[in-house]
Design an enzyme around this catalytic site. Structure first.
Site, mmCIF file in Angstrom:
data_model
loop_
_atom_site.group_PDB
_atom_site.id
_atom_site.type_symbol
_atom_site.label_atom_id
_atom_site.label_comp_id
_atom_site.label_asym_id
_atom_site.label_seq_id
_atom_site.Cartn_x
_atom_site.Cartn_y
_atom_site.Cartn_z
ATOM 1 N N GLY A 18 41.114 45.802 53.339
ATOM 2 C CA GLY A 18 40.421 44.548 52.021
ATOM 3 C C GLY A 18 41.738 45.110 51.028
ATOM 4 N N ILE A 25 39.725 47.932 45.724
ATOM 5 C CA ILE A 25 38.420 48.827 45.863
ATOM 6 C C ILE A 25 39.363 49.673 47.711
ATOM 7 C CG2 ILE A 25 36.211 49.645 46.626
ATOM 8 C CD1 ILE A 25 35.368 46.645 44.427
ATOM 9 N N GLN A 46 46.256 40.672 54.870
ATOM 10 C CA GLN A 46 45.837 39.651 55.242
ATOM 11 C C GLN A 46 46.777 38.428 56.173
ATOM 12 O OE1 GLN A 46 43.457 35.077 52.868
ATOM 13 N NE2 GLN A 46 43.475 37.676 52.206
ATOM 14 N N TYR A 55 29.551 32.213 39.178
ATOM 15 C CA TYR A 55 29.495 33.319 40.921
ATOM 16 C C TYR A 55 29.341 32.600 41.608
ATOM 17 C CZ TYR A 55 30.067 36.883 43.403
ATOM 18 O OH TYR A 55 30.409 38.477 44.935
ATOM 19 N N LYS A 92 27.027 36.427 49.531
ATOM 20 C CA LYS A 92 26.910 38.380 48.949
ATOM 21 C C LYS A 92 24.846 38.268 50.074
ATOM 22 C CE LYS A 92 30.533 39.846 47.943
ATOM 23 N NZ LYS A 92 31.084 40.708 49.010
ATOM 24 N N ILE A 144 35.132 45.045 38.283
ATOM 25 C CA ILE A 144 35.722 45.502 37.992
ATOM 26 C C ILE A 144 37.579 44.653 38.637
ATOM 27 C CG2 ILE A 144 37.561 47.337 38.774
ATOM 28 C CD1 ILE A 144 35.328 48.689 40.741
ATOM 29 N N THR A 148 40.177 43.609 39.437
ATOM 30 C CA THR A 148 41.289 43.477 40.696
ATOM 31 C C THR A 148 41.799 41.978 41.013
ATOM 32 O OG1 THR A 148 39.376 43.060 42.229
ATOM 33 C CG2 THR A 148 39.864 45.302 42.045
ATOM 34 N N LEU A 149 42.782 41.795 41.738
ATOM 35 C CA LEU A 149 42.709 40.477 42.009
ATOM 36 C C LEU A 149 41.544 39.489 42.620
ATOM 37 C CD1 LEU A 149 45.755 41.081 44.509
ATOM 38 C CD2 LEU A 149 46.578 39.944 42.305
ATOM 39 N N ALA A 150 40.828 39.861 43.269
ATOM 40 C CA ALA A 150 39.821 39.749 43.003
ATOM 41 C C ALA A 150 38.568 38.619 42.174
ATOM 42 C CB ALA A 150 38.694 39.889 44.130
HETATM 43 P P1 NAD Z 1 40.771 42.423 46.268
HETATM 44 O O1 NAD Z 1 40.847 40.473 45.643
HETATM 45 O O2 NAD Z 1 41.729 43.588 45.995
HETATM 46 O O3 NAD Z 1 40.124 42.539 47.698
HETATM 47 C C1 NAD Z 1 39.759 41.665 48.353
HETATM 48 C C2 NAD Z 1 40.740 41.218 49.791
HETATM 49 O O4 NAD Z 1 39.817 40.179 50.308
HETATM 50 C C3 NAD Z 1 41.935 41.961 49.858
HETATM 51 O O5 NAD Z 1 42.683 42.177 49.741
HETATM 52 C C4 NAD Z 1 42.157 40.160 50.755
HETATM 53 O O6 NAD Z 1 43.198 39.780 50.895
HETATM 54 C C5 NAD Z 1 40.852 40.456 51.054
HETATM 55 N N1 NAD Z 1 40.371 38.745 51.787
HETATM 56 C C6 NAD Z 1 39.991 38.187 51.618
HETATM 57 N N2 NAD Z 1 40.317 36.417 52.455
HETATM 58 C C7 NAD Z 1 40.933 37.202 53.751
HETATM 59 C C8 NAD Z 1 40.320 36.327 55.544
HETATM 60 N N3 NAD Z 1 40.557 36.061 55.151
HETATM 61 N N4 NAD Z 1 41.048 38.144 55.915
HETATM 62 C C9 NAD Z 1 41.231 39.510 55.382
HETATM 63 N N5 NAD Z 1 40.957 40.101 54.222
HETATM 64 C C10 NAD Z 1 40.734 38.532 53.563
HETATM 65 O O7 NAD Z 1 39.711 42.594 45.300
HETATM 66 P P2 NAD Z 1 38.086 43.978 45.232
HETATM 67 O O8 NAD Z 1 38.050 44.091 43.909
HETATM 68 O O9 NAD Z 1 38.937 44.558 45.977
HETATM 69 O O10 NAD Z 1 37.020 43.556 46.269
HETATM 70 C C11 NAD Z 1 37.088 43.685 47.190
HETATM 71 C C12 NAD Z 1 35.226 43.765 47.888
HETATM 72 O O11 NAD Z 1 34.809 44.347 46.949
HETATM 73 C C13 NAD Z 1 35.080 42.214 48.188
HETATM 74 O O12 NAD Z 1 34.048 42.155 49.243
HETATM 75 C C14 NAD Z 1 34.793 41.703 46.940
HETATM 76 O O13 NAD Z 1 33.104 40.383 46.895
HETATM 77 C C15 NAD Z 1 33.485 42.950 46.972
HETATM 78 N N6 NAD Z 1 33.445 43.081 45.011
HETATM 79 C C16 NAD Z 1 34.131 43.313 44.067
HETATM 80 C C17 NAD Z 1 34.286 43.324 42.390
HETATM 81 C C18 NAD Z 1 35.096 43.602 41.369
HETATM 82 O O14 NAD Z 1 34.497 42.684 40.754
HETATM 83 N N7 NAD Z 1 36.663 44.042 41.266
HETATM 84 C C19 NAD Z 1 32.652 43.703 42.110
HETATM 85 C C20 NAD Z 1 31.600 43.786 43.815
HETATM 86 C C21 NAD Z 1 32.253 43.801 45.095
HETATM 87 O O1 0WE Z 2 33.162 39.181 44.747
HETATM 88 C C1 0WE Z 2 33.624 38.892 44.137
HETATM 89 C C2 0WE Z 2 35.133 38.216 43.752
HETATM 90 C C3 0WE Z 2 34.924 37.457 45.183
HETATM 91 C C4 0WE Z 2 36.407 36.599 45.135
HETATM 92 C C5 0WE Z 2 37.784 35.698 44.668
HETATM 93 C C6 0WE Z 2 37.926 35.534 44.380
HETATM 94 C C7 0WE Z 2 39.581 34.670 43.523
HETATM 95 C C8 0WE Z 2 40.216 34.143 44.093
HETATM 96 C C9 0WE Z 2 35.776 35.353 46.228
HETATM 97 N N1 0WE Z 2 37.133 34.080 46.597
HETATM 98 C C10 0WE Z 2 37.865 34.470 45.728
HETATM 99 N N2 0WE Z 2 38.517 33.104 45.877
HETATM 100 C C11 0WE Z 2 39.783 33.008 44.688
HETATM 101 O O2 0WE Z 2 40.961 31.753 45.209
HETATM 102 N N3 0WE Z 2 33.456 39.357 42.620
HETATM 103 C C12 0WE Z 2 32.095 40.349 42.660
HETATM 104 C C13 0WE Z 2 34.127 39.729 41.190
HETATM 105 C C14 0WE Z 2 33.659 38.427 41.009
HETATM 106 O O3 0WE Z 2 34.136 37.340 40.932
HETATM 107 C C15 0WE Z 2 33.225 36.494 40.058
HETATM 108 C C16 0WE Z 2 32.411 37.103 39.510
HETATM 109 C C17 0WE Z 2 33.171 38.652 39.347
HETATM 110 C C18 0WE Z 2 31.686 40.045 39.807
HETATM 111 C C19 0WE Z 2 33.445 34.880 39.653
HETATM 112 C C20 0WE Z 2 32.606 34.236 38.967
HETATM 113 C C21 0WE Z 2 31.483 35.925 38.036
HETATM 114 C C22 0WE Z 2 32.317 36.551 38.038
#
Ligand code: NAD
Ligand code: 0WE
Length: 256
Positions: free
Chosen positions: A12, A19, A39, A156, A163, A192, A194-196
């Protein structure tokens, strides 16, 4: 906390803000050997850069969690390099972007539902199944979740369902792997940037809301998540399994 000689697979990392990147840094600072996956080819050089900054040796391997073949090749890669493994960190989630916006019922599709659950929940069990026979005793598997699994959080949408499934997955996996003394836990992290989170409409409002309403009146950092993962990976948490631990400045328990 000591992870000396522990072999840790981290899935990830997409950027320095991930994270998973903080977990790699904190775990390697505590003596662990790290394997990172990327990925796709687009992310390869970034993951290489992050791996090269870690203390100690690290190895990297491609893995798209949507592909069974990639997961089995990842196991072969780990077996060839390490022969066995101690800790697996699953920090990946995905849903088609169109579903993370607007009305849940209007936007839900069978395909979007399947993709979200496949990448964000099934893949965690798939890793357990694939690696089962090479995870050492006292091993630990950790995944990342979000409060949207149990509360309605605007936009979300289908990720909330995925989740919820992931958190149930943590409980069932903890029973499947418990007899080998492998523990399975999740961290429910606060938001947080991040890219997500990039391009999610209203994300800044969510951050502001946590700052206003959480017990600690601030947001969290990726290092705080990584330090909790360190605890869950170490023998300090030897009786903790099947749990979801909140790292959210107390936001989840806040009422009026
Ligand atoms: P991130 O974008 O840095 O990481 C998400 C990762 O998922 C990326 O590295 C991406 O390559 C990977 N991914 C997506 N599809 C994939 C696939 N098909 N195969 C392999 N990898 C794949 O963002 P992050 O915030 O570090 O997210 C990491 C985890 O933390 C996620 O599970 C996210 O749901 C969770 N999370 C994020 C937040 C937030 O607000 N950022 C809060 C709570 C939980
Ligand atoms: O789990 C997540 C986000 C995960 C995620 C992010 C993306 C963006 C790019 C899953 N799929 C995609 N698909 C894409 O194309 N989080 C916990 C972060 C997050 O995402 C939200 C949040 C929070 C917090 C979306 C809506 C509302 C709150």
């Amino acid at each position: 906390m000591n992870l000396k000689n522990k072999k840790v697979l981290i899935i990830g990392v997409a950027s320095k803000r991930s994270i998973a990147a903080s977990i790699a840094q904190v775990f390697s600072d505590n003596g662990a050997e790290i394997a990172l996956t990327y990925q796709n080819e687009k992310l390869k050089s970034r993951v290489e850069d992050i791996a090269s900054e870690l203390s100690g040796n690290s190895i990297i391997c491609p893995c798209d969690l949507a592909k069974d073949e990639d997961i089995s090749n990842l196991k072969k890669f780990i077996q060839e390099n390490w022969s066995d493994i101690d800790i697996i960190i699953h920090s990946a989630a995905f849903a088609p972007r169109e579903l993370l916006n607007g009305d849940f019922v209007e936007n839900i599709t069978r395909e979007g539902f399947q993709i979200a659950h496949d990448i964000s929940s099934y893949s965690f069990a798939a890793l357990a199944k694939e690696f089962n026979d090479i995870i050492n005793e006292n091993g630990s598997m950790i995944t990342l979740s979000y409060l949207g699994s149990e509360r309605v959080i605007k936009n979300y949408n289908v990720m909330g369902l995925a989740k919820a499934s992931l958190e149930a997955n943590v409980r069932y996996m903890s029973h499947s792997l418990g007899h080998k003394n492998i523990r399975v836990n999740g961290i429910s992290a606060g938001p947080i940037k991040t890219l997500a989170a990039s391009g999610i409409s209203g994300f800044n409002e969510i951050l502001k809301h946590v700052e206003d309403k959480s017990a600690l009146k601030r947001n969290i950092t990726t290092v705080e998540v990584a330090n909790t993962a360190l605890f869950l990976a170490s023998q300090s948490s030897s009786a903790i399994t099947g749990q979801i631990i909140y790292v959210d400045c107390g936001f989840n328990i806040s009422g009026v």
